[in-house]
Design an enzyme around this catalytic site. Structure first.
Site, PDB file in Angstrom:
ATOM      1  N   GLY A  45       0.839  -1.190   0.000  1.00 58.25           N
ATOM      2  CA  GLY A  45       0.000   0.000   0.000  1.00 58.25           C
ATOM      3  C   GLY A  45       0.871   1.234   0.000  1.00 58.25           C
ATOM      4  N   GLN A  50       2.752   9.932   1.858  1.00 61.41           N
ATOM      5  CA  GLN A  50       4.063   9.279   1.846  1.00 61.41           C
ATOM      6  C   GLN A  50       4.929   9.707   0.675  1.00 61.41           C
ATOM      7  OE1 GLN A  50       2.309   5.138   2.429  1.00 61.41           O
ATOM      8  NE2 GLN A  50       4.202   5.009   3.605  1.00 61.41           N
ATOM      9  N   CYS A 105       5.864  -0.259   7.586  1.00 62.72           N
ATOM     10  CA  CYS A 105       5.464   0.911   6.805  1.00 62.72           C
ATOM     11  C   CYS A 105       6.659   1.384   5.994  1.00 62.72           C
ATOM     12  CB  CYS A 105       5.001   2.010   7.754  1.00 62.72           C
ATOM     13  SG  CYS A 105       4.489   3.508   6.914  1.00 62.72           S
ATOM     14  N   LEU A 106       6.428   1.713   4.718  1.00 64.48           N
ATOM     15  CA  LEU A 106       7.536   2.166   3.862  1.00 64.48           C
ATOM     16  C   LEU A 106       8.183   3.444   4.385  1.00 64.48           C
ATOM     17  CD1 LEU A 106       6.041   1.488   0.300  1.00 64.48           C
ATOM     18  CD2 LEU A 106       7.712   0.095   1.540  1.00 64.48           C
ATOM     19  N   HIS A 147      -4.546   0.684   7.603  1.00 65.56           N
ATOM     20  CA  HIS A 147      -3.206   1.265   7.731  1.00 65.56           C
ATOM     21  C   HIS A 147      -3.043   2.457   6.777  1.00 65.56           C
ATOM     22  CE1 HIS A 147       1.328   0.911   8.195  1.00 65.56           C
ATOM     23  NE2 HIS A 147       1.203   1.693   7.131  1.00 65.56           N
ATOM     24  N   GLU A 148      -3.458   2.275   5.518  1.00 58.65           N
ATOM     25  CA  GLU A 148      -3.324   3.351   4.524  1.00 58.65           C
ATOM     26  C   GLU A 148      -4.271   4.506   4.843  1.00 58.65           C
ATOM     27  OE1 GLU A 148      -0.807   3.317   2.664  1.00 58.65           O
ATOM     28  OE2 GLU A 148      -0.346   1.244   3.183  1.00 58.65           O
ATOM     29  N   HIS A 151      -2.927   6.879   7.219  1.00 59.41           N
ATOM     30  CA  HIS A 151      -1.987   7.845   6.623  1.00 59.41           C
ATOM     31  C   HIS A 151      -2.699   9.116   6.173  1.00 59.41           C
ATOM     32  CE1 HIS A 151       1.966   6.017   6.572  1.00 59.41           C
ATOM     33  NE2 HIS A 151       1.514   4.905   6.042  1.00 59.41           N
TER      34      HIS A 151
HETATM   35 ZN   LIG Z   1       2.440   3.066   6.082  1.00 62.08          ZN
END
Ligand SMILES: [Zn+2]
Length: 196
Positions: A45, A50, A105-106, A147-148, A151
């Site tokens: 995702g 991000q 998480c990226l 999760h997304e 963000h």
């Molecule tokens: Zn994340």
């Protein structure tokens, strides 16, 4: 084009993202770049904050989980085919008993922790053609969406940890924001103001 992923500590990750309209400049190219960026970093995702934009867009592609033997064949098949763009999403409802899953998480490389979330969600969103959908999801797909979605609300999974866990990873988070970390995808670090 692969865009640098914003690291933990950047204020853009803390903003409540704004809805967009169809006329958002170069939306098609933006979605394409976000996809390339997500795949380039092997993410499941990616949310617009991000890549530095506080707008309500996120992508989900759960196909990497389809390789995981932890799931039944039927689940693997569903995970393999779930690719979706969520624009202007609003979670309308969440239900069920919270369950733990090890999240990463990226924007927070090398930190993985168990996070508790409810298993079922109802969400309203627009697809890339601005058609509105209201859908229910559960299990791992719901998990990635939650999760997304966090963000675009300015929330990170590390916010959901116990105060003990938060203390334990504090040094690691501070290193990430300073760029003192090895990553194999492009990132932008708030304390460095430099790309790599
Ligand atoms: Zn994340």
């Amino acid at each position: 084009m692969i865009l640098p992923i914003v690291a933990y500590g950047d204020p853009v990750l803390r903003k409540k993202a704004e809805p967009i309209t169809k006329d958002y400049p170069k939306l098609e190219a933006l979605l394409e770049n976000m996809k390339e960026t997500m795949y380039g970093a092997f993410g499941v995702g990616l949310a617009a904050p991000q890549i530095g934009l506080a707008i309500r867009i996120f992508l989900v592609d759960t196909s990497p989980f389809a390789e995981d033997d932890e799931f039944s064949e039927e689940e693997q098949e569903i995970l393999k085919n779930f690719k979706r763009t969520f624009i202007n999403a609003e979670i309308l409802d969440e239900e069920g008993d919270e369950w733990a899953f090890n999240e990463g998480c990226l924007s927070i490389p090398d930190v993985r922790e168990d996070v508790f979330r409810q298993p079922k969600i109802k969400i309203q969103y627009q697809d890339e053609n601005f058609k509105t959908h209201t859908e229910e999801f559960d299990g791992l797909i719901a998990r990635v969406i939650q999760h997304e979605y966090d963000h675009i609300e300015g929330i990170l999974f590390t916010d959901k940890l116990s105060s003990l866990k938060k203390r334990l990873i504090k040094g690691k988070l501070s290193n990430i924001s300073k760029g003192k970390i090895q990553v194999d995808y492009r990132m932008r670090f708030p304390a460095l103001k430099k790309k790599r």
